[in-house]
Design an enzyme around this catalytic site. Structure first.
Site, PDB file in Angstrom:
ATOM      1  N   CYS A   6       0.850  -1.195   0.000  1.00  0.00           N
ATOM      2  CA  CYS A   6       0.000   0.000   0.000  1.00  0.00           C
ATOM      3  C   CYS A   6       0.886   1.246   0.000  1.00  0.00           C
ATOM      4  CB  CYS A   6      -0.874  -0.006   1.268  1.00  0.00           C
ATOM      5  SG  CYS A   6      -2.040   1.359   1.305  1.00  0.00           S
ATOM      6  N   CYS A   8       0.593   3.649   1.719  1.00  0.00           N
ATOM      7  CA  CYS A   8       0.800   4.141   3.106  1.00  0.00           C
ATOM      8  C   CYS A   8       1.977   3.429   3.767  1.00  0.00           C
ATOM      9  CB  CYS A   8      -0.471   3.936   3.933  1.00  0.00           C
ATOM     10  SG  CYS A   8      -0.690   2.254   4.531  1.00  0.00           S
ATOM     11  N   HIS A 138      -9.936 -15.961  -3.497  1.00  0.00           N
ATOM     12  CA  HIS A 138     -11.188 -15.185  -3.434  1.00  0.00           C
ATOM     13  C   HIS A 138     -11.447 -14.403  -4.718  1.00  0.00           C
ATOM     14  CE1 HIS A 138     -11.428 -16.155   0.766  1.00  0.00           C
ATOM     15  NE2 HIS A 138     -10.414 -15.411   1.108  1.00  0.00           N
TER      16      HIS A 138
HETATM   17  O1  LIG Z   1     -10.734 -11.982   6.279  1.00  0.00           O
HETATM   18  C1  LIG Z   1     -10.434 -11.376   5.293  1.00  0.00           C
HETATM   19  C2  LIG Z   1      -9.571 -12.052   4.297  1.00  0.00           C
HETATM   20  C3  LIG Z   1      -9.318 -11.705   3.021  1.00  0.00           C
HETATM   21  C4  LIG Z   1      -8.519 -12.694   2.367  1.00  0.00           C
HETATM   22  C5  LIG Z   1      -8.188 -13.710   3.168  1.00  0.00           C
HETATM   23  C6  LIG Z   1      -7.402 -15.002   2.859  1.00  0.00           C
HETATM   24  O2  LIG Z   1      -8.296 -16.069   2.645  1.00  0.00           O
HETATM   25  O3  LIG Z   1      -6.587 -15.315   3.976  1.00  0.00           O
HETATM   26  C7  LIG Z   1      -6.514 -14.869   1.625  1.00  0.00           C
HETATM   27  F1  LIG Z   1      -7.248 -14.710   0.556  1.00  0.00           F
HETATM   28  F2  LIG Z   1      -5.724 -13.834   1.779  1.00  0.00           F
HETATM   29  F3  LIG Z   1      -5.795 -15.965   1.495  1.00  0.00           F
HETATM   30  S1  LIG Z   1      -8.817 -13.446   4.663  1.00  0.00           S
HETATM   31  N1  LIG Z   1     -10.936 -10.157   5.069  1.00  0.00           N
HETATM   32  C8  LIG Z   1     -10.112  -9.158   4.511  1.00  0.00           C
HETATM   33  C9  LIG Z   1      -9.318  -8.565   5.697  1.00  0.00           C
HETATM   34  N2  LIG Z   1     -10.242  -8.323   6.802  1.00  0.00           N
HETATM   35  C10 LIG Z   1     -10.008  -7.632   7.905  1.00  0.00           C
HETATM   36  C11 LIG Z   1      -8.826  -6.935   8.194  1.00  0.00           C
HETATM   37  C12 LIG Z   1      -8.205  -7.200   9.408  1.00  0.00           C
HETATM   38  C13 LIG Z   1      -7.046  -6.531   9.732  1.00  0.00           C
HETATM   39  C14 LIG Z   1      -6.514  -5.574   8.868  1.00  0.00           C
HETATM   40  C15 LIG Z   1      -7.149  -5.346   7.625  1.00  0.00           C
HETATM   41  C16 LIG Z   1      -8.308  -6.019   7.301  1.00  0.00           C
HETATM   42  C17 LIG Z   1     -11.135  -7.735   8.673  1.00  0.00           C
HETATM   43  N3  LIG Z   1     -12.026  -8.510   8.024  1.00  0.00           N
HETATM   44  C18 LIG Z   1     -11.483  -8.831   6.890  1.00  0.00           C
HETATM   45  C19 LIG Z   1     -12.064  -9.656   5.799  1.00  0.00           C
HETATM   46 ZN   LIG Z   2      -7.450 -16.931   4.807  1.00  0.00          ZN
END
Ligand SMILES: O=C(c1ccc(C(O)(O)C(F)(F)F)s1)N1CCn2c(-c3ccccc3)cnc2C1
Ligand SMILES: [Zn+2]
Length: 383
Positions: A6, A8, A138
């Site tokens: 990013c 940032c 995803h």
């Molecule tokens: O749980 C996810 C994931 C997106 C992709 C995830 C994965 O399955 O671990 C991958 F694709 F990266 F392998 S896990 N999201 C995106 C990040 N996120 C967050 C964050 C949490 C901390 C910092 C930034 C975002 C809260 N809820 C979410 C939903």
């Molecule tokens: Zn994951």
């Protein structure tokens, strides 16, 4: 792939950051594992390869760098991105975009998985581990999401089917998040058996897909297996039972020619909700890798997906690579080997067997084993 960051530059608010690859590589070196491996030259996936899973417009949008994008496209492009609270730019709050580097990183991630899986498929390499980012499971055909731009495992699998005329490929996705895109790509395709173990919480955990009743459609019916857990912390005992009673029996019957693993490590201990919440040991991932190596003449390709707590992530990857190079693994703890799965997990396994037993009759004999510990089940002659 390290340059996909990013604007940032604040890694603490962007968990999917370059430190992930750096620490894994450092640990591989510390454990003297690199000299047991053959390094595969990376390349960018080509547009037509990406278009096996993503629309042309999507690939034009995300696979061409800034100057290559036609002005018209550029307007739509601008609409595609939002300003993030941190000052950076992204498709959504999680999926950051770096106009100089994201294109190359995402295409190289896919290109690495394509190259590696091809070499394993033709027998030039025994097995492999693609250390890549950004992740991919995803990224839908026309939508980047969840840190993902291109579904690297999906694209590589499609190419093995199309170019090598392969007939049976198993994809195991043990990232704690359901691979919505991988499920979608192969949902009607009986050549690809997709098995996902993920936290589901009845659809209340990212990305919300992955219900046990999603079994595939048309000719693909029965070739999509979702083992969707609930929020109660799952650990080695639950995953060993899932492998013993569902994953391996079905995989053996399917008899794949090659196994792809969407290897995310955010189910490892140390990951808090929403990026995890479970407590698998690093060695558990190595043992799951070892079990998968009994299939497809050992043709197993791991591709990194998630995993954010740097030490558990690196230790889990070391355990998997040790399995792949044939080194002995740290044993699963006696506590976990002797512990039966928790009640919630038994319910999920039982329900999944009831649903999938229609397509996989072999599961019936494992119904009574789901409430046993690994040790108990082995004594009973089921391994
Ligand atoms: O749980 C996810 C994931 C997106 C992709 C995830 C994965 O399955 O671990 C991958 F694709 F990266 F392998 S896990 N999201 C995106 C990040 N996120 C967050 C964050 C949490 C901390 C910092 C930034 C975002 C809260 N809820 C979410 C939903
Ligand atoms: Zn994951």
């Amino acid at each position: 792939m390290l340059n996909h960051i990013c604007k940032c530059q604040n890694n603490s608010i962007h968990p999917e950051n370059p430190d992930r690859l750096k620490i894994i590589w450092t640990k591989f070196n510390d454990e003297n594992l690199i000299n047991k491996c053959q390094l595969v030259k990376s390349r960018r996936a080509m547009r037509e390869e990406l278009q096996t899973c993503h629309s042309k417009a999507y690939v034009d949008m995300y696979a061409s760098s800034q100057h290559a994008r036609e002005p018209l496209l550029y307007e739509t492009f601008e609409q595609r991105f939002c300003r993030l609270p941190c000052g950076g730019v992204g498709v959504d709050n999680d999926t950051i975009w770096n106009d100089q580097h994201t294109v190359n990183a995402a295409r190289i991630a896919a290109g690495c998985v394509i190259e590696l899986s091809y070499k394993v498929a033709i027998g030039e390499l025994k097995n492999g581990f693609a250390l890549v980012r950004p992740p991919g499971h995803h990224a839908e055909d026309t939508q980047a999401m969840g840190f993902c731009y291109f579904n690297s495992v999906g694209v590589a699998t499609k190419l093995l089917l199309d170019k090598l005329n392969m007939k049976r490929i198993l994809i195991v996705d043990w990232d704690v998040h359901h691979g919505n895109s991988t499920q979608q790509i192969f949902y009607a395709d009986p050549r690809v058996l997709y098995i996902s173990l993920h936290r589901y919480d009845n659809g209340n955990f990212f990305p919300g897909t992955g219900d046990a009743n999603e079994c595939g459609i048309d000719k693909g019916c029965g070739f999509n297996i979702n083992i969707g857990w609930f929020e109660i912390p799952m650990s080695d005992a639950e995953y060993l039972a899932a492998f013993r009673c569902i994953v391996m029996p079905i995989a053996r019957q399917f008899n794949p020619e090659l196994v792809m693993v969407s290897a995310g490590f955010d189910a490892a201990a140390g990951h808090a909700t929403p990026l995890g919440g479970y407590s698998l040991s690093p060695q558990c991932f190595g043992h799951m890798t070892q079990q998968l190596m009994s299939l497809a003449n050992g043709k197993v390709v791991l591709a990194l997906e998630g995993g954010y707590e740097l030490l558990p992530l690196a230790e889990s990857c070391v355990s998997c690579l040790k399995a792949l190079v044939g080194m002995p693994l740290k044993p699963i703890s006696p506590e976990e080997l002797c512990r039966p799965p928790c009640q919630q997990a038994i319910k999920v396994l039982d329900m999944t067997i009831n649903i999938q037993g229609v397509y996989w009759p072999c599961l019936a004999e494992f119904k009574e084993s789901i409430s046993k510990s690994q040790i108990e089940a082995e004594q009973g002659g089921i391994n």
